[in-house]
Design a protein around this motif. Structure first.
Motif, short mmCIF file in Angstrom:
data_model
loop_
_atom_site.label_atom_id
_atom_site.label_comp_id
_atom_site.label_asym_id
_atom_site.label_seq_id
_atom_site.Cartn_x
_atom_site.Cartn_y
_atom_site.Cartn_z
N SER A 31 55.06 54.09 0.32
CA SER A 31 55.64 52.87 0.87
C SER A 31 55.66 52.86 2.39
CB SER A 31 57.08 52.70 0.35
OG SER A 31 57.10 52.67 -1.06
N GLY A 32 55.23 53.97 2.99
CA GLY A 32 55.22 54.06 4.44
C GLY A 32 56.56 54.40 5.05
N ALA A 33 57.51 54.87 4.22
CA ALA A 33 58.85 55.17 4.73
C ALA A 33 59.36 56.50 4.18
CB ALA A 33 59.81 54.05 4.37
N PRO A 34 58.63 57.61 4.44
CA PRO A 34 59.10 58.90 3.93
C PRO A 34 60.38 59.36 4.61
CG PRO A 34 57.28 59.22 5.45
CD PRO A 34 57.41 57.74 5.26
N GLN A 35 61.24 60.02 3.87
CA GLN A 35 62.50 60.53 4.40
C GLN A 35 62.54 62.04 4.28
OE1 GLN A 35 65.78 58.57 2.40
NE2 GLN A 35 64.77 56.58 2.47
N GLU A 36 63.32 62.67 5.14
CA GLU A 36 63.53 64.11 5.00
C GLU A 36 64.18 64.40 3.65
OE1 GLU A 36 65.78 65.85 8.11
OE2 GLU A 36 64.22 65.59 9.63
N LEU A 37 63.86 65.54 3.09
CA LEU A 37 64.50 65.94 1.84
C LEU A 37 65.96 66.26 2.10
CD1 LEU A 37 61.80 68.38 0.39
CD2 LEU A 37 61.89 65.89 0.25
N PRO A 38 66.87 65.93 1.18
CA PRO A 38 68.27 66.32 1.35
C PRO A 38 68.37 67.83 1.50
CG PRO A 38 68.03 64.76 -0.46
CD PRO A 38 66.65 65.16 -0.06
N THR A 39 69.18 68.28 2.44
CA THR A 39 69.21 69.69 2.80
C THR A 39 69.56 70.60 1.62
OG1 THR A 39 69.76 69.20 5.09
CG2 THR A 39 70.28 71.41 4.30
N THR A 40 70.58 70.24 0.85
CA THR A 40 71.00 71.10 -0.26
C THR A 40 69.86 71.32 -1.24
OG1 THR A 40 73.30 70.38 -0.06
CG2 THR A 40 72.64 71.36 -2.15
N GLU A 41 69.21 70.23 -1.63
CA GLU A 41 68.11 70.33 -2.57
C GLU A 41 66.91 71.04 -1.94
OE1 GLU A 41 70.05 67.76 -2.24
OE2 GLU A 41 70.32 66.66 -4.11
N ALA A 42 66.67 70.79 -0.64
CA ALA A 42 65.51 71.39 0.02
C ALA A 42 65.65 72.91 0.09
CB ALA A 42 65.35 70.80 1.42
N ARG A 46 63.78 73.20 -12.38
CA ARG A 46 62.38 72.84 -12.11
C ARG A 46 62.21 71.33 -11.99
NH1 ARG A 46 57.73 72.72 -10.47
NH2 ARG A 46 58.93 73.69 -8.83
N ARG A 47 62.88 70.58 -12.89
CA ARG A 47 62.73 69.13 -12.87
C ARG A 47 63.46 68.48 -11.69
NH1 ARG A 47 58.48 67.43 -14.69
NH2 ARG A 47 59.36 65.34 -14.78
N VAL A 48 64.53 69.09 -11.21
CA VAL A 48 65.17 68.59 -9.99
C VAL A 48 64.15 68.56 -8.86
CG1 VAL A 48 66.83 69.14 -8.15
CG2 VAL A 48 67.53 69.27 -10.55
N HIS A 49 63.40 69.64 -8.71
CA HIS A 49 62.50 69.73 -7.56
C HIS A 49 61.20 68.98 -7.79
CE1 HIS A 49 65.53 72.07 -5.79
NE2 HIS A 49 65.45 73.04 -6.68
N GLU A 50 60.80 68.82 -9.03
CA GLU A 50 59.67 67.95 -9.33
C GLU A 50 60.02 66.52 -8.91
OE1 GLU A 50 55.78 67.44 -11.41
OE2 GLU A 50 56.88 69.16 -10.65
N SER A 51 61.23 66.08 -9.26
CA SER A 51 61.66 64.74 -8.87
C SER A 51 61.88 64.63 -7.37
CB SER A 51 62.96 64.38 -9.61
OG SER A 51 62.76 64.35 -11.00
N LEU A 52 62.38 65.69 -6.76
CA LEU A 52 62.61 65.71 -5.31
C LEU A 52 61.31 65.48 -4.55
CD1 LEU A 52 64.61 66.52 -2.92
CD2 LEU A 52 63.65 68.82 -3.18
N ILE A 53 60.28 66.23 -4.88
CA ILE A 53 59.01 66.14 -4.16
C ILE A 53 58.30 64.82 -4.46
CG2 ILE A 53 56.74 67.19 -3.85
CD1 ILE A 53 59.08 68.72 -2.55
N HIS A 54 58.36 64.39 -5.70
CA HIS A 54 57.68 63.14 -6.04
C HIS A 54 58.41 61.92 -5.48
CE1 HIS A 54 54.45 65.00 -8.01
NE2 HIS A 54 55.06 65.28 -9.16
N THR A 55 59.69 62.05 -5.22
CA THR A 55 60.38 60.96 -4.51
C THR A 55 59.84 60.85 -3.09
OG1 THR A 55 62.40 61.16 -5.83
CG2 THR A 55 62.62 60.14 -3.66
N TYR A 56 59.61 61.97 -2.46
CA TYR A 56 58.98 61.96 -1.13
C TYR A 56 57.59 61.32 -1.22
CZ TYR A 56 56.72 63.67 3.11
OH TYR A 56 56.01 63.74 4.29
N ASP A 57 56.83 61.65 -2.25
CA ASP A 57 55.50 61.07 -2.43
C ASP A 57 55.59 59.55 -2.55
OD1 ASP A 57 54.28 63.59 -2.49
OD2 ASP A 57 54.50 63.76 -4.67
N ALA A 58 56.56 59.08 -3.34
CA ALA A 58 56.72 57.64 -3.54
C ALA A 58 57.13 56.95 -2.24
CB ALA A 58 57.75 57.38 -4.63
N GLN A 59 57.99 57.58 -1.48
CA GLN A 59 58.38 57.03 -0.18
C GLN A 59 57.20 56.99 0.78
OE1 GLN A 59 61.50 59.77 0.78
NE2 GLN A 59 63.08 58.68 -0.39
#
Length: 254
Positions: free
Chosen positions: A144-155, A128-141
């Motif tokens: 900053s105006g530079a969102p990235q695709e989620l890594p495929t394995t984690e996505a 659960r915490r892996v994906h909480e961090s995964l999605i919030h990393t996207y939010d943080a990006q």
């Protein structure tokens, strides 16, 4: 098709996603930047939320049991100076990782979800915490105006984990029974079923996916699909077949 990761792999993923979050915070023009995907929050608010969650779950996996009352949070607030905040974030993650290592994957603990497809264990908390961090990393990006695709394995695993943890329950579906299929381009298909018995999912083989006739189906990359589930992209961003309104009904049911 997604596979369940080993506990050490989950801990490694959590460490890596948390490091990616800190990198996004370090690269942002300001901690006061708005987070478009979390209305009303600044980047600082987002960082404080994620670190609070890490510390909260570090306590939970070592000090609670299934069926306990909802635990209270420690009330600590992250520092507002950027360098100190990044150090705080790293320490928060390390507290969680240390607690998970001590508890191990099978120790039972409190959790807010129904223990049907996702159990109340250290391994489920780590996932659960892996994906909480995964999605919030996207939010943080995004802030900053530079969102990235989620890594495929984690996505890919984020899709599976969302269906298992967030969606699966025994709450009766108040509408006509329905099925929603999710097809990730990189591999992996899932069927979500809602009816009077509640909300559940199954993983589809390639043959089952090709022959399925659900109420509706969604197609996209794993990153797009995971972001859709977390309402980070609009519903019309992905191709949908069948009942176009089913997704919105599902989103509004929880």
């Amino acid at each position: 098709m997604t596979e369940h990761f080993s506990f050490p792999t989950l801990l490694q993923m959590l460490d890596e996603r948390s490091a990616a979050f800190r990198a996004a915070v370090a690269a942002a023009p300001s901690l006061d930047a708005d987070v478009p995907s979390c209305p009303g929050w600044t980047l600082y608010d987002l960082a404080n939320h994620l670190s609070e969650g890490d510390r909260f779950w570090a306590y939970i996996v070592l000090n609670t049991a299934p069926g306990d009352e909802w635990p209270s949070k420690d009330g600590l607030v992250a520092p507002r100076e950027r360098e100190a905040l990044i150090t705080w974030l790293a320490d928060s993650t390390e507290q969680l990782l240390a607690a998970l290592r001590e508890a191990g994957p099978d120790r039972a603990c409190w959790a807010w979800w129904q223990p049907l497809a996702s159990l109340h264990t250290g391994a489920a908390v780590a996932r659960r915490r892996v994906h909480e961090s995964l999605i919030h990393t996207y939010d943080a990006q995004l802030a900053s105006g530079a969102p990235q695709e989620l890594p495929t394995t984690e996505a890919v695993d984020a899709i599976d984990e969302f269906l298992a943890t967030v969606c699966t329950n025994t709450v009766p579906w108040p509408h006509e029974p329905a099925t929603m299929d999710y097809h990730a381009a990189e591999g992996g298909s899932w069927r979500q079923t809602v009816d009077a018995a509640g909300n559940r999912f199954t993983r589809l083989t390639a043959a089952e996916a090709a022959e399925s006739k659900p109420t509706a189906a969604i197609y996209g990359t794993a990153s797009e699909m995971a972001l859709l589930m977390y309402k980070r992209v609009p519903n019309d961003a992905l191709r949908t077949e069948g009942d176009a309104d089913l997704l919105e009904r599902l989103q509004n049911s929880g």
